[in-house]
Write a protein that holds these residues in place. Structure first.
Motif, short mmCIF file in Angstrom:
data_model
loop_
_atom_site.label_atom_id
_atom_site.label_comp_id
_atom_site.label_asym_id
_atom_site.label_seq_id
_atom_site.Cartn_x
_atom_site.Cartn_y
_atom_site.Cartn_z
N MET A 1 0.95 -1.11 0.09
CA MET A 1 -0.04 0.04 0.18
C MET A 1 0.96 1.12 0.13
SD MET A 1 -2.88 0.85 2.86
CE MET A 1 -3.63 2.48 2.85
N ALA A 2 0.46 2.17 -1.06
CA ALA A 2 1.36 3.35 -1.00
C ALA A 2 1.27 4.24 0.09
CB ALA A 2 0.98 4.20 -2.23
N LYS A 3 2.29 4.94 0.42
CA LYS A 3 2.35 5.85 1.89
C LYS A 3 1.43 6.98 1.35
CE LYS A 3 5.35 8.43 4.94
NZ LYS A 3 6.61 8.74 5.01
N ILE A 4 0.81 7.50 2.46
CA ILE A 4 -0.07 8.81 2.15
C ILE A 4 0.80 9.70 2.59
CG2 ILE A 4 -2.12 9.87 2.97
CD1 ILE A 4 -3.68 7.01 3.38
N PHE A 5 0.80 10.89 1.76
CA PHE A 5 1.51 11.97 2.31
C PHE A 5 0.63 13.23 2.60
CE2 PHE A 5 4.96 10.34 -0.97
CZ PHE A 5 5.87 10.04 -0.06
N SER A 6 0.77 13.84 3.62
CA SER A 6 0.09 15.27 3.99
C SER A 6 0.41 16.32 3.09
CB SER A 6 0.42 15.44 5.48
OG SER A 6 1.71 16.05 5.58
N GLU A 7 -0.21 17.27 2.91
CA GLU A 7 0.17 18.29 2.24
C GLU A 7 1.42 18.93 2.48
OE1 GLU A 7 -1.17 20.17 -0.54
OE2 GLU A 7 -2.70 18.34 -0.41
N HIS A 8 1.70 18.89 3.87
CA HIS A 8 3.06 19.44 4.48
C HIS A 8 4.00 18.47 3.83
CE1 HIS A 8 5.91 21.21 7.19
NE2 HIS A 8 5.94 20.01 7.71
N ASP A 9 3.98 17.29 4.01
CA ASP A 9 4.85 16.38 3.46
C ASP A 9 5.28 16.48 2.13
OD1 ASP A 9 4.83 14.84 6.01
OD2 ASP A 9 3.28 13.27 5.51
N ILE A 10 4.45 16.80 1.36
CA ILE A 10 4.39 16.91 -0.23
C ILE A 10 5.27 18.32 -0.46
CG2 ILE A 10 3.08 17.60 -2.51
CD1 ILE A 10 0.97 15.74 -1.54
N VAL A 11 5.06 19.39 0.15
CA VAL A 11 5.75 20.52 0.18
C VAL A 11 7.33 20.31 0.62
CG1 VAL A 11 6.03 22.86 0.98
CG2 VAL A 11 3.74 21.96 0.40
N ASN A 12 7.35 19.52 1.77
CA ASN A 12 8.83 19.25 2.21
C ASN A 12 9.64 18.42 1.20
OD1 ASN A 12 8.65 21.00 4.34
ND2 ASN A 12 7.95 19.08 5.81
N LEU A 13 8.87 17.32 0.64
CA LEU A 13 9.61 16.36 -0.15
C LEU A 13 9.81 17.00 -1.44
CD1 LEU A 13 7.23 12.91 0.30
CD2 LEU A 13 9.89 13.53 0.90
N LYS A 14 8.95 18.06 -1.97
CA LYS A 14 9.12 18.54 -3.18
C LYS A 14 10.62 19.52 -3.03
CE LYS A 14 5.15 18.55 -6.11
NZ LYS A 14 4.21 19.58 -6.95
N ASN A 15 10.65 20.21 -1.98
CA ASN A 15 11.59 21.16 -1.66
C ASN A 15 13.04 20.43 -1.67
OD1 ASN A 15 10.25 23.54 -1.55
ND2 ASN A 15 9.90 23.47 0.47
N GLU A 16 12.96 19.10 -0.95
CA GLU A 16 13.99 18.16 -1.02
C GLU A 16 14.45 17.73 -2.27
OE1 GLU A 16 14.15 15.25 2.17
OE2 GLU A 16 12.75 16.13 3.28
N LEU A 17 13.48 17.50 -2.98
CA LEU A 17 13.90 16.90 -4.36
C LEU A 17 14.28 17.94 -5.34
CD1 LEU A 17 10.82 14.71 -5.39
CD2 LEU A 17 13.21 14.03 -5.40
#
Length: 198
Positions: A1-17
């Motif tokens: 099952m795919a991990k669920i990302f919060s909006e906060h997670d998405i912003v942080n992950l995009k910044n890290e990427l």
């Protein structure tokens, strides 16, 4: 099952990427920067990447915009500290050194960069072109300098000067000195310089 990302997670992950992509692009270039190494670096799966971005090019496009905005902020900081024509020259010399230091990122004529452009939708290529022109117009505006020639011609001259940053090291003479000489020789013909200003 795919991990669920919060909006906060998405912003942080995009910044890290974006940060990882920028660093890799600087050192390895577009072609050698791959999704697997970026996702490994920030600790997510390749599948998770494709939940954040549809393509590698979408990430690179965002990174390019981010870099352009950083360049503009740094340029404005230099101009704030150094007024007039001398400030413009100092800022352009700084930009030349930045371009020279990271040719993978700034040499828009190399095959690696052209490969990136060829994979972008036409509307994104047009956006990049407009963004570059707006960047130049904003730098002129923030420098508070009056042109003697058309903006288009000035843009062409400064773009050509900056192209020398991408030339090979066996240029025949120190390329930075050549750039400085050409810049110093051309500014009086490009700008309306007030009396008493160098």
């Amino acid at each position: 099952m795919a991990k669920i990302f919060s909006e906060h997670d998405i912003v942080n992950l995009k910044n890290e990427l974006k940060k990882a992509c920028e660093n890799s692009w600087r050192t390895k270039g577009y072609k050698m920067t791959n999704i697997a190494s970026l996702t490994k670096e920030i600790g997510i799966s390749t599948g998770s990447f494709y939940r954040l971005y549809e393509t590698k090019e979408e990430l690179f496009f965002e990174v390019f915009y981010m870099i352009q905005n950083q360049l503009k902020e740094n340029w404005n900081r230099v101009i704030e500290l150094n007024a007039g024509i001398n400030g413009f020259k100092i800022a352009l010399k700084w930009l030349f050194k930045e371009y020279s230091k990271y040719p993978n990122l700034y040499d828009f004529n190399n095959p690696d960069y052209l490969l990136f452009l060829n994979k972008l939708p036409k509307e994104n290529i047009e956006l990049l072109k407009v963004h570059n022109e707006v960047f130049f117009k904003d730098t002129l505006k923030n420098s508070s300098l009056k042109l003697k020639i058309s903006e288009e011609k000035a843009y062409g001259i400064f773009s050509t000067l900056l192209l020398t940053s991408t030339m090979e090291k066996d240029f025949g003479h120190n390329k930075y000195e050549v750039f400085e000489f050409l810049l110093d020789s051309s500014v009086n013909q490009i700008f309306d310089i007030n009396e008493g200003e160098d």
